[in-house]
Design a protein around this motif. Sequence first.
Motif, PDB file in Angstrom:
ATOM      1  N   MET A  62       0.862  -1.187   0.000  1.00  0.00           N
ATOM      2  CA  MET A  62       0.000   0.000   0.000  1.00  0.00           C
ATOM      3  C   MET A  62       0.896   1.233   0.000  1.00  0.00           C
ATOM      4  SD  MET A  62      -2.829  -1.044   2.861  1.00  0.00           S
ATOM      5  CE  MET A  62      -4.015   0.265   2.566  1.00  0.00           C
ATOM      6  N   ARG A  63       0.546   2.188  -0.860  1.00  0.00           N
ATOM      7  CA  ARG A  63       1.322   3.427  -0.903  1.00  0.00           C
ATOM      8  C   ARG A  63       0.375   4.612  -0.878  1.00  0.00           C
ATOM      9  NH1 ARG A  63       3.473  -0.217  -4.064  1.00  0.00           N
ATOM     10  NH2 ARG A  63       2.246   0.430  -5.868  1.00  0.00           N
ATOM     11  N   PRO A  64      -0.152   4.965   0.293  1.00  0.00           N
ATOM     12  CA  PRO A  64      -1.046   6.115   0.364  1.00  0.00           C
ATOM     13  C   PRO A  64      -0.238   7.381   0.084  1.00  0.00           C
ATOM     14  CG  PRO A  64      -0.542   5.301   2.562  1.00  0.00           C
ATOM     15  CD  PRO A  64       0.091   4.356   1.596  1.00  0.00           C
ATOM     16  N   LYS A  65      -0.837   8.278  -0.648  1.00  0.00           N
ATOM     17  CA  LYS A  65      -0.080   9.469  -1.054  1.00  0.00           C
ATOM     18  C   LYS A  65      -1.048  10.647  -1.062  1.00  0.00           C
ATOM     19  CE  LYS A  65       3.240  10.709  -4.669  1.00  0.00           C
ATOM     20  NZ  LYS A  65       3.027  12.128  -4.368  1.00  0.00           N
ATOM     21  N   GLY A  66      -1.453  11.097   0.138  1.00  0.00           N
ATOM     22  CA  GLY A  66      -2.371  12.208   0.229  1.00  0.00           C
ATOM     23  C   GLY A  66      -3.746  11.866  -0.324  1.00  0.00           C
ATOM     24  N   LEU A  68      -4.510  10.422  -3.001  1.00  0.00           N
ATOM     25  CA  LEU A  68      -4.583   9.208  -3.820  1.00  0.00           C
ATOM     26  C   LEU A  68      -3.762   8.112  -3.158  1.00  0.00           C
ATOM     27  CD1 LEU A  68      -1.648   9.128  -5.477  1.00  0.00           C
ATOM     28  CD2 LEU A  68      -2.792  10.906  -6.797  1.00  0.00           C
ATOM     29  N   SER A  69      -4.071   6.893  -3.531  1.00  0.00           N
ATOM     30  CA  SER A  69      -3.367   5.747  -2.955  1.00  0.00           C
ATOM     31  C   SER A  69      -3.100   4.719  -4.036  1.00  0.00           C
ATOM     32  CB  SER A  69      -4.210   5.072  -1.866  1.00  0.00           C
ATOM     33  OG  SER A  69      -4.119   5.787  -0.665  1.00  0.00           O
ATOM     34  N   PHE A  70      -1.953   4.093  -3.932  1.00  0.00           N
ATOM     35  CA  PHE A  70      -1.665   2.942  -4.777  1.00  0.00           C
ATOM     36  C   PHE A  70      -1.587   1.709  -3.896  1.00  0.00           C
ATOM     37  CE2 PHE A  70       0.007   6.483  -7.207  1.00  0.00           C
ATOM     38  CZ  PHE A  70      -0.432   6.196  -8.500  1.00  0.00           C
ATOM     39  N   ALA A  71      -1.959   0.588  -4.453  1.00  0.00           N
ATOM     40  CA  ALA A  71      -1.817  -0.678  -3.725  1.00  0.00           C
ATOM     41  C   ALA A  71      -1.624  -1.775  -4.759  1.00  0.00           C
ATOM     42  CB  ALA A  71      -3.061  -0.956  -2.883  1.00  0.00           C
ATOM     43  N   HIS A  72      -0.943  -2.832  -4.365  1.00  0.00           N
ATOM     44  CA  HIS A  72      -0.902  -4.033  -5.209  1.00  0.00           C
ATOM     45  C   HIS A  72      -1.680  -5.127  -4.516  1.00  0.00           C
ATOM     46  CE1 HIS A  72       2.395  -2.367  -7.723  1.00  0.00           C
ATOM     47  NE2 HIS A  72       1.914  -3.212  -8.619  1.00  0.00           N
ATOM     48  N   ILE A  73      -2.515  -5.790  -5.281  1.00  0.00           N
ATOM     49  CA  ILE A  73      -3.149  -6.988  -4.735  1.00  0.00           C
ATOM     50  C   ILE A  73      -2.613  -8.184  -5.510  1.00  0.00           C
ATOM     51  CG2 ILE A  73      -5.240  -5.809  -3.968  1.00  0.00           C
ATOM     52  CD1 ILE A  73      -6.656  -7.078  -6.446  1.00  0.00           C
ATOM     53  N   GLU A  74      -2.660  -9.352  -4.887  1.00  0.00           N
ATOM     54  CA  GLU A  74      -2.167 -10.573  -5.523  1.00  0.00           C
ATOM     55  C   GLU A  74      -3.271 -11.611  -5.488  1.00  0.00           C
ATOM     56  OE1 GLU A  74       1.248 -12.355  -3.620  1.00  0.00           O
ATOM     57  OE2 GLU A  74       1.882 -13.225  -5.529  1.00  0.00           O
ATOM     58  N   ASP A  75      -3.526 -12.204  -6.637  1.00  0.00           N
ATOM     59  CA  ASP A  75      -4.468 -13.326  -6.680  1.00  0.00           C
ATOM     60  C   ASP A  75      -3.723 -14.553  -7.198  1.00  0.00           C
ATOM     61  OD1 ASP A  75      -4.273 -13.079  -9.439  1.00  0.00           O
ATOM     62  OD2 ASP A  75      -6.254 -12.169  -9.695  1.00  0.00           O
ATOM     63  N   GLY A  76      -4.481 -15.591  -7.548  1.00  0.00           N
ATOM     64  CA  GLY A  76      -3.839 -16.835  -7.957  1.00  0.00           C
ATOM     65  C   GLY A  76      -2.984 -16.685  -9.202  1.00  0.00           C
ATOM     66  N   ASP A  77      -3.257 -15.667 -10.001  1.00  0.00           N
ATOM     67  CA  ASP A  77      -2.498 -15.482 -11.242  1.00  0.00           C
ATOM     68  C   ASP A  77      -1.301 -14.563 -11.082  1.00  0.00           C
ATOM     69  OD1 ASP A  77      -4.186 -17.102 -12.578  1.00  0.00           O
ATOM     70  OD2 ASP A  77      -5.231 -15.537 -13.699  1.00  0.00           O
ATOM     71  N   GLY A  78      -1.310 -13.699 -10.068  1.00  0.00           N
ATOM     72  CA  GLY A  78      -0.195 -12.773  -9.917  1.00  0.00           C
ATOM     73  C   GLY A  78      -0.650 -11.474  -9.281  1.00  0.00           C
ATOM     74  N   ASP A 102      -5.368  -3.318   5.664  1.00  0.00           N
ATOM     75  CA  ASP A 102      -3.982  -3.637   5.998  1.00  0.00           C
ATOM     76  C   ASP A 102      -3.406  -4.629   4.997  1.00  0.00           C
ATOM     77  OD1 ASP A 102      -3.564  -2.350   8.689  1.00  0.00           O
ATOM     78  OD2 ASP A 102      -5.390  -3.508   9.104  1.00  0.00           O
ATOM     79  N   LEU A 103      -2.091  -4.713   4.994  1.00  0.00           N
ATOM     80  CA  LEU A 103      -1.429  -5.744   4.200  1.00  0.00           C
ATOM     81  C   LEU A 103      -1.976  -7.105   4.616  1.00  0.00           C
ATOM     82  CD1 LEU A 103       2.347  -4.672   4.206  1.00  0.00           C
ATOM     83  CD2 LEU A 103       0.540  -4.108   2.576  1.00  0.00           C
ATOM     84  N   GLY A 104      -2.266  -7.926   3.650  1.00  0.00           N
ATOM     85  CA  GLY A 104      -2.765  -9.261   3.956  1.00  0.00           C
ATOM     86  C   GLY A 104      -4.271  -9.385   3.855  1.00  0.00           C
TER      87      GLY A 104
END
Length: 503
Positions: A62-66, A68-78, A102-104
């Motif tokens: 997670m990269r909150p930035k005022g 806006l926020s960026f996050a990466h999620i992961e599923d079975g493919d990537g 939260d992460l996870g």
Amino acid sequence: MAEYTPLEKIRLQKVEELRAANVEPYPTRAERTHTSAQALAAFEADESQETNVTLAGRIRSMRPKGKLSFAHIEDGDGKIQLFLRVNEMGEERLAFFNKMFDLGDFVEATGTMMRTKAGEATLLVRDFKLLAKSISPLPADKDVTQADGTVVRYASLDDAELRARQRYADLAVNPDVRETFRKRAKLIKSLRAFLDERGFLEVETPILQPLYGGAAARPFTTHHNELEQDMYLRISFELYLKRLLVGNLEKVYEIGRDFRNEGVSFKHNPEFTQLEFYWAYADYLKVMELTEQMVAYAAEQVTGSTKVQFGEHELEFKPPWRRVEMRQGILDVTGVDIAEHATAEALFAAIREKMPKAAPDPKSTRGKLIDFLVGEYLEPTLIQPTFLYNYPRDISPLAKSIPDDALTVERFEGYVAGFELCNAFTELNDPLDQEQRFLEMGRDYEADDEEKHPLDEDYLRAMRYGMPPNGGFGMGVDRLTMILTDKHSIREVLLFPALRKEE
RNA sequence: GGGCGCGUAGCUCAAUGGUAGAGCAGCGGCCUUUUAAGCCGUUUGUUGAGGGUUCGAGCCCCUCCGCGCUCACCA
């Protein structure tokens, strides 16, 4: 009861807050429309079209930035990136995401695919939903893909014990571990496909047996209360599968679990997966040919090639494999010709003469001495796939003798990277000879020796009805998995290897 | 079972016998294109357990527990 860490208490607090705000932290249903890979493929197929998707996965960064926020999620493919802005959802909703997620956590996100300034295909999120709150933080890890494509891990779960004990956490944070087990599944599927195509019938025989046999190993013993009798977990499938040949099933195989109450090592686990097949009207030479074809096929299905990198060795599984006759192989590496020494005493003396430093057990039978020579001097040299054939009779009570050579049986083992992969022989189908062999085995050991081969009267009865000549084969599937995935411990290819219980 | 080695914060790792630390994670802020985000501030330890030596032990010694490697065993 579980004791919670300060981190876990904070997350439990969030669960309470979510419920208070009427947000279910563990909703029953998800509405995913695309996996990450499907969404990326759909978007990249035509970026001029709007690609609307709902994704689901575990938050990995997670990269909150005022605002806006960026996050990466992961599923079975990537993994796939999420982009959240106040523009789409307003400040309150974004703050809710940043504060409560939260992460996870498993999350669902709906929006439109876009490309960021940095060029990454990303989901611009319109709305999101919590799918499952994570209470315990996963072992932290960060991996960064460099410009040249290599991935650098900055912190990761790599404690071997923890990884094995908590395989769920290992799998969650280590994608390469997931890949290993996908390959394992592919291997087993390819072995089945290979044998099915050739008319072998897959069968299931008892794991819980009144008498164990088919190998020399200590069994696990248990007890059936109602029948008031001890029972054993099988140490091999052999004697049951060969009974089926008596029943006119000509080609049978089984893939399943064997249990041996022996030491644990990098290549031994108390329960392990075995493939055995029995083939009527075939002999060990035909089995040899089928084996090299089967393993080459499996290697190609799993790795895409018959050439496999294992540690420092490039192994070539393409048939034909090297064939080494045991007598010649031992002669070449030790100078001892086992054919010239028909008794244990003579062979022992010859070994001491040629190799004063060798220390075989003086009480060994002739076969055990030969086995000692193989294990000590020959095995380590068998790196490329090799069939070692023609074994001593007294360590092979279920194999048929070579015509005109009473001391030697038609048996081979396949060796790869210096260790045994499989074991096969022309099966003994003479019930009188078999009975003799069982009795001989009994004589070679003390009455209470745990290696003593128990006499299986029912097996002899089956054989007396008539068993067709046949070739049989057994292979450690875990070991083949190790070789095909370049893993050097059996624990790396078992999801839940045997471990001492905790505390 | 024998030998060698390891065990420090949630994770990865530091710390001559002399005040237990860093990065990441966490927590409180700032930040509208980040991706190990950044910046400011901040929390966290029965140093695997128990005993001993010492003025003083994460470090030295003993016992135990767990793990790894290795040898033995495992046709």
